[in-house]
Design a protein around this motif. Structure first.
Motif, PDB file in Angstrom:
ATOM      1  N   ALA A  41       8.125  30.401  41.264  1.00  0.00           N
ATOM      2  CA  ALA A  41       8.928  31.631  41.267  1.00  0.00           C
ATOM      3  C   ALA A  41       8.544  32.504  42.456  1.00  0.00           C
ATOM      4  O   ALA A  41       9.392  33.126  43.084  1.00  0.00           O
ATOM      5  N   PRO A  60      18.366  36.903  47.281  1.00  0.00           N
ATOM      6  CA  PRO A  60      19.416  36.425  46.390  1.00  0.00           C
ATOM      7  C   PRO A  60      18.905  36.265  44.954  1.00  0.00           C
ATOM      8  O   PRO A  60      17.695  36.360  44.715  1.00  0.00           O
ATOM      9  N   SER A  63      15.290  34.725  43.629  1.00  0.00           N
ATOM     10  CA  SER A  63      14.387  34.593  44.791  1.00  0.00           C
ATOM     11  C   SER A  63      12.977  35.086  44.493  1.00  0.00           C
ATOM     12  O   SER A  63      12.089  34.948  45.338  1.00  0.00           O
ATOM     13  N   GLY A  64      12.779  35.690  43.311  1.00  0.00           N
ATOM     14  CA  GLY A  64      11.410  36.071  42.931  1.00  0.00           C
ATOM     15  C   GLY A  64      11.139  37.569  42.951  1.00  0.00           C
ATOM     16  O   GLY A  64       9.979  37.983  42.811  1.00  0.00           O
ATOM     17  N   THR A  66      11.974  40.095  40.747  1.00  0.00           N
ATOM     18  CA  THR A  66      11.483  40.645  39.484  1.00  0.00           C
ATOM     19  C   THR A  66      10.092  40.114  39.157  1.00  0.00           C
ATOM     20  O   THR A  66       9.217  40.865  38.726  1.00  0.00           O
ATOM     21  N   GLU A 184      16.153  46.872  40.533  1.00  0.00           N
ATOM     22  CA  GLU A 184      17.617  46.972  40.431  1.00  0.00           C
ATOM     23  C   GLU A 184      18.047  48.265  39.733  1.00  0.00           C
ATOM     24  O   GLU A 184      18.735  48.210  38.699  1.00  0.00           O
ATOM     25  N   HIS A 216      20.259  43.888  45.273  1.00  0.00           N
ATOM     26  CA  HIS A 216      21.079  42.877  45.923  1.00  0.00           C
ATOM     27  C   HIS A 216      21.916  43.536  47.003  1.00  0.00           C
ATOM     28  O   HIS A 216      22.508  42.882  47.832  1.00  0.00           O
TER      29      HIS A 216
HETATM   30  N1  LIG Z   1       9.705  33.565  32.201  1.00  0.00           N
HETATM   31  C1  LIG Z   1      10.170  32.624  33.020  1.00  0.00           C
HETATM   32  N2  LIG Z   1      10.106  31.315  32.686  1.00  0.00           N
HETATM   33  C2  LIG Z   1      10.551  30.349  33.518  1.00  0.00           C
HETATM   34  N3  LIG Z   1      11.094  30.604  34.731  1.00  0.00           N
HETATM   35  C3  LIG Z   1      11.178  31.867  35.130  1.00  0.00           C
HETATM   36  C4  LIG Z   1      10.730  32.956  34.300  1.00  0.00           C
HETATM   37  N4  LIG Z   1      10.935  34.121  34.982  1.00  0.00           N
HETATM   38  C5  LIG Z   1      11.496  33.781  36.156  1.00  0.00           C
HETATM   39  N5  LIG Z   1      11.640  32.443  36.253  1.00  0.00           N
HETATM   40  C6  LIG Z   1      12.204  31.708  37.404  1.00  0.00           C
HETATM   41  O1  LIG Z   1      11.558  32.173  38.576  1.00  0.00           O
HETATM   42  C7  LIG Z   1      12.479  32.294  39.654  1.00  0.00           C
HETATM   43  C8  LIG Z   1      12.486  33.732  40.177  1.00  0.00           C
HETATM   44  O2  LIG Z   1      13.078  34.587  39.209  1.00  0.00           O
HETATM   45  P1  LIG Z   1      13.144  36.170  39.358  1.00  0.00           P
HETATM   46  O3  LIG Z   1      13.751  36.712  38.097  1.00  0.00           O
HETATM   47  O4  LIG Z   1      11.835  36.680  39.764  1.00  0.00           O
HETATM   48  O5  LIG Z   1      14.174  36.323  40.572  1.00  0.00           O
HETATM   49  P2  LIG Z   1      14.994  37.595  41.041  1.00  0.00           P
HETATM   50  O6  LIG Z   1      14.979  37.561  42.529  1.00  0.00           O
HETATM   51  O7  LIG Z   1      14.499  38.825  40.379  1.00  0.00           O
HETATM   52  O8  LIG Z   1      16.443  37.240  40.526  1.00  0.00           O
HETATM   53  P3  LIG Z   1      17.671  38.203  40.091  1.00  0.00           P
HETATM   54  O9  LIG Z   1      18.129  38.881  41.347  1.00  0.00           O
HETATM   55  O10 LIG Z   1      18.666  37.244  39.567  1.00  0.00           O
HETATM   56  O11 LIG Z   1      17.150  39.167  39.060  1.00  0.00           O
HETATM   57  C9  LIG Z   1      13.819  31.819  39.113  1.00  0.00           C
HETATM   58  O12 LIG Z   1      13.969  30.461  39.423  1.00  0.00           O
HETATM   59  C10 LIG Z   1      13.673  32.007  37.614  1.00  0.00           C
HETATM   60  O13 LIG Z   1      14.486  31.099  36.917  1.00  0.00           O
END
Ligand SMILES: Nc1ncnc2c1ncn2[C@@H]1O[C@H](COP(=O)(O)OP(=O)(O)OP(=O)(O)O)[C@@H](O)[C@H]1O
Length: 326
Positions: A41, A60, A63-64, A66, A184, A216
């Protein structure tokens, strides 16, 4: 630590070594990593957020962003690497930093059957800075700041997504903070709500608060942030001052012409990248200059009505940075 060169009585100057006068960042990470089973992640992220910056965390979906924010706040344990939040190690010393950190992250733990005001009063009861202070006054002020005073007596579960976001923001802003982290924050907000969030971020910035905001919306980051960090597939692919990032895009020329297709063809022959944007041609001036571009268009029989220089926008830079990566 003083950053100035001090003259001693003996007349010698103590010049600090390079970098000594750099203030400690509000937060930094070193090789921060999080994996979920086989999913990476967040991949070895070295992030540094200067004090007083408004950092936009861009990337996007998935992308990690959160996951990174949750690790910064000690809500998720890293698989490897380290975090320093206001000079304190996370998670070992998170408790020392948290009173000075306001955060809006996914799924704040509000009670569904309590009103917005009562929920905030519960949050306020846990704020050390409000012990013995006018808690009701602080809650009212926070509600007004986010435009929720009129709905304060309604139950949380009856709130719209935007109202829930506002309440989360109010909780983050109950007391003055050194650092505010917003994941966000405009999610679910209408245009007026989005403008209010921008205003609140600008206010925090003017007061010297460091802000980290994930989004985003590139236009939002461009409008509100001083710094940006770009995540792609869990990797930090760019970070720094927004001004520098925008300058890295290089100059563009916007040309209003009689025929876009013929114009594009003429520029293709000149070997200059260009595309149609908003009814005119956006030409990248990396290896060429405006007179050459205009001359080539005129030679090809394309009428040039107007030409003006412009910088590549964040959208273009972001697209270039993330192009072809997974
Ligand atoms: N608790 C979890 N268990 C398994 N995979 C996770 C978990 N949390 C996040 N992921 C995975 O880690 C990666 C990063 O997720 P994250 O939510 O950090 O991205 P993001 O940039 O915040 O996305 P978004 O803009 O959609 O909120 C993704 O592939 C997600 O599916």
């Amino acid at each position: 630590m003083s950053g100035t060169a001090d003259a001693t009585e003996a007349g010698t100057a103590t010049v600090p070594a390079s970098g000594w006068d750099e203030p400690e960042p509000a937060l930094c990470t070193s090789a921060l990593r999080k994996t979920y089973g086989g999913t990476v992640a967040v991949a070895d992220v070295d992030l540094s957020v200067p004090r007083g910056a408004v950092l936009g965390m861009l990337g996007p979906n998935g992308s990690g962003k959160t996951t990174t924010i949750r690790m910064l706040l000690g809500l998720t344990e890293p698989t490897a690497g380290s975090v320093e939040l206001l000079g304190h190690r996370v998670p070992e010393q998170t408790g020392r930093a948290l009173p000075f950190v306001g955060a809006l992250v996914e799924g704040p733990g509000f009670h569904p059957f309590l009103s917005g005001r009562r929920n905030l009063l519960r949050c306020a009861a846990m704020e050390p800075a409000l012990f013995g202070a006018d808690v009701r006054g602080a809650v009212q002020q926070a509600l007004e700041r986010v435009g929720l005073a009129g709905a304060a007596e309604r139950r949380y579960r009856s709130y719209s997504l935007g109202m829930k976001q506002r309440l989360g923001l109010a909780a983050a802003l109950l007391v003055p903070r050194e650092l505010v982290v917003l994941d966000e924050p405009t999610n679910g907000l209408d245009p007026a709500g989005t403008r209010e969030v921008r205003r609140i971020i600008a206010e925090l910035h003017a007061n010297g608060t460091t802000v980290v905001v994930s989004s985003h919306l590139l236009s939002e980051v461009e409008a509100t942030c001083t710094h940006a960090a770009v995540l792609q597939g869990g990797t930090l692919i760019a970070q720094g001052e927004l001004k520098t990032l925008l300058e890295s895009g290089g100059p563009n020329l916007l040309v209003s012409v009689s025929d876009n297709e013929s114009g594009l063809e003429a520029l293709r022959q000149l070997g200059v990248p260009a595309r149609v944007e908003g009814g005119e041609l956006r030409v990248e001036l990396s290896g060429t200059d405006s007179p050459e571009v205009i001359a080539a268009l005129v030679r090809a029989g394309v009428g040039v009505y107007e030409a003006r220089r412009d910088r590549a926008g964040l959208e273009e830079i972001f697209a270039r940075l993330t192009e072809g990566e997974t």
